[in-house]
Scaffold this motif. Structure first.
Motif, PDB file in Angstrom:
ATOM      1  N   ASP A  82      -1.524  -3.326   4.382  1.00  0.00           N
ATOM      2  CA  ASP A  82      -0.106  -3.467   4.709  1.00  0.00           C
ATOM      3  C   ASP A  82       0.766  -2.301   4.286  1.00  0.00           C
ATOM      4  O   ASP A  82       1.938  -2.268   4.615  1.00  0.00           O
ATOM      5  CB  ASP A  82       0.452  -4.740   4.062  1.00  0.00           C
ATOM      6  N   VAL A  83       0.217  -1.373   3.502  1.00  0.00           N
ATOM      7  CA  VAL A  83       0.969  -0.191   3.083  1.00  0.00           C
ATOM      8  C   VAL A  83       0.097   1.040   3.260  1.00  0.00           C
ATOM      9  O   VAL A  83      -1.124   0.969   3.222  1.00  0.00           O
ATOM     10  CB  VAL A  83       1.490  -0.283   1.625  1.00  0.00           C
ATOM     11  N   ARG A 113       4.871   0.873   5.793  1.00  0.00           N
ATOM     12  CA  ARG A 113       4.458  -0.519   5.610  1.00  0.00           C
ATOM     13  C   ARG A 113       4.293  -1.149   6.986  1.00  0.00           C
ATOM     14  O   ARG A 113       4.883  -0.697   7.971  1.00  0.00           O
ATOM     15  CB  ARG A 113       5.443  -1.282   4.746  1.00  0.00           C
TER      16      ARG A 113
END
Length: 133
Positions: A82-83, A113
């Motif tokens: 997610d990042v 992100r």
């Protein structure tokens, strides 16, 4: 290389091409509404939010219209679920500036992100080395 790496590389390449073309809509397209950017020119405390980020680009586009370059020379991407972050070196300057200092590179760091299944830039940092020392 994973699909996320490829997607992020494509996002950054598209962004750099849009910067060079002076295409504000595409420059903004893959940025978070709460983007934080630290840039070469003031304000030194950075800008926060997509509207403030958007306002920084017209003066740069005006300067660049005099023949300046904005080209990615190297790009590295690290992506999690997610990042992600990326860092790059860019040739950024007028032909005269690059002729005077051909090794000078703009340093770019991006924090990304994943929002609703797509990557967006949440943090952007531009800098040049301090050569006055």
């Amino acid at each position: 290389m994973t699909d996320d790496h490829d997607s992020i590389r494509a996002l950054i390449t598209r962004w750099a091409a849009a910067v060079h073309a002076g295409d504000l809509d595409t420059v903004l397209a893959d940025h978070a509404d709460d983007i934080v950017m630290f840039d070469v020119p003031p304000p030194n405390e950075g800008v926060r939010g997509i509207d403030a980020y958007s306002a920084t680009w017209p003066p740069f586009f005006q300067w660049q219209a005099n023949g300046a370059l904005f080209e990615i020379e190297s790009l590295d991407v690290t992506a999690g679920t997610d990042v992600a972050y990326a860092f790059a070196l860019l040739r950024c300057g007028t032909p005269e500036e690059l002729s005077r200092d051909p090794a000078n590179r703009l340093r770019l760091t991006l924090g990304l992100r994943k929002e609703h299944g797509r990557w967006v830039v949440a943090h952007e940092h531009h800098s040049f080395p301090d050569v006055s020392q």
